[in-house]
Design an enzyme around this catalytic site. Structure first.
Site, PDB file in Angstrom:
ATOM      1  N   CYS A 181       5.607 -10.798   4.106  1.00 18.71           N
ATOM      2  CA  CYS A 181       6.170  -9.680   3.336  1.00 18.71           C
ATOM      3  C   CYS A 181       7.346  -9.030   4.091  1.00 18.71           C
ATOM      4  O   CYS A 181       8.392  -9.657   4.189  1.00 18.71           O
ATOM      5  CB  CYS A 181       5.057  -8.695   2.973  1.00 18.71           C
TER       6      CYS A 181
ATOM      7  N   HIS B 253       0.311 -11.540   1.547  1.00 20.19           N
ATOM      8  CA  HIS B 253      -0.388 -11.069   2.758  1.00 20.19           C
ATOM      9  C   HIS B 253      -1.678 -11.836   3.044  1.00 20.19           C
ATOM     10  O   HIS B 253      -2.767 -11.324   2.777  1.00 20.19           O
ATOM     11  CB  HIS B 253      -0.778  -9.595   2.577  1.00 20.19           C
TER      12      HIS B 253
ATOM     13  N   GLU C 150      -3.223 -12.075   5.674  1.00 19.72           N
ATOM     14  CA  GLU C 150      -4.042 -11.321   6.635  1.00 19.72           C
ATOM     15  C   GLU C 150      -4.961 -10.314   5.940  1.00 19.72           C
ATOM     16  O   GLU C 150      -5.843  -9.749   6.572  1.00 19.72           O
ATOM     17  CB  GLU C 150      -3.142 -10.622   7.667  1.00 19.72           C
TER      18      GLU C 150
HETATM   19  N1  GLN Z   1       8.514  -3.248   0.533  1.00 21.39           N
HETATM   20  C1  GLN Z   1       8.504  -3.556   1.947  1.00 21.39           C
HETATM   21  C2  GLN Z   1       9.910  -3.842   2.454  1.00 21.39           C
HETATM   22  O1  GLN Z   1      10.795  -3.954   1.687  1.00 21.39           O
HETATM   23  C3  GLN Z   1       7.587  -4.718   2.238  1.00 21.39           C
HETATM   24  C4  GLN Z   1       6.170  -4.394   1.813  1.00 21.39           C
HETATM   25  C5  GLN Z   1       5.113  -5.114   2.587  1.00 21.39           C
HETATM   26  O2  GLN Z   1       5.338  -5.627   3.691  1.00 21.39           O
HETATM   27  N2  GLN Z   1       3.925  -5.110   2.023  1.00 21.39           N
HETATM   28  O3  GLN Z   1      10.111  -3.949   3.626  1.00 21.39           O
END
Ligand code: GLN
Length: 188
Positions: A77, A170, A172
């Site tokens: 992410c 994710h 994790e």
């Molecule tokens: N929205 C976050 C970003 O742009 C990422 C969100 C996340 O890691 N769950 O950095």
């Protein structure tokens, strides 16, 4: 086998729990010296702008780039955004993966969702439950990067480039260790 997790912001603790469950030695990485002796590094989810700014403050940008040239590295992410060459905004990025990402592409926190995805690398016939939280999409892959996972509508949510891995979701936050096991095969 020793895997580090960048531990300056985000859900690094969950990655460490998963790695320990797999019997892997772990290290929290906050300074360049903490990269010594690692076989791979995970960059967790969180807020990519914060991870970027703190990496600049802690002198981590160049050491992380150098590490990624020779070692396995996986961003989940926000971590995937941080690995990318282009996030369509002005923020510090490692820029080591040939991918363009669009941040928050599915909308706001309330638009977070889960999806069962077929991921051949993790074994046939057993879908992978992926969790998306204010997730980016990987708009495109270029050069040496390739698509690893797409949603049924075709939007790319995981990419690989040699030993580098980027996932919008994710692993994790699940109890399914298959993605972490897959990363360990890249680090080996
Ligand atoms: N929205 C976050 C970003 O742009 C990422 C969100 C996340 O890691 N769950 O950095």
């Amino acid at each position: 086998m020793k895997i580090g997790v960048l531990a300056i912001q985000g859900d690094f603790a969950e990655h460490i729990v998963m790695l320990r469950h797999l019997g892997v030695e772990t290290a929290e990485v906050r300074l360049p010296a903490h990269l010594d002796g690692l076989d791979g590094l995970i960059i967790p989810g969180g807020e990519s702008t914060t991870i970027g700014k703190l990496s600049v403050d802690f002198g981590l940008l160049e050491p992380l780039r150098a590490f990624g040239k020779t070692h396995a590295m996986w961003g989940t992410c926000a971590g995937a955004i941080f690995l990318s060459k282009d996030a369509r905004r002005n923020q510090p990025l490692l820029g080591i993966m040939d991918i363009t990402v669009e941040r928050n592409a599915f909308g706001r926190q309330v638009d977070s969702f889960e999806a069962d995805l077929a991921i051949p690398e993790l074994g046939e016939g057993n879908p992978y439950h992926a969790i998306f939280i204010r997730a980016p999409i990987i708009e495109s892959v270029q050069a040496d990067a390739s698509v690893m996972v797409s949603l049924p509508d075709g939007r790319i949510v995981a990419a690989r480039q040699g030993k580098l891995l980027a996932t919008s979701f994710h692993p994790e936050l699940t109890r399914d260790a298959r993605f972490h096991e897959y990363f360990l095969t890249l680090a080996r």
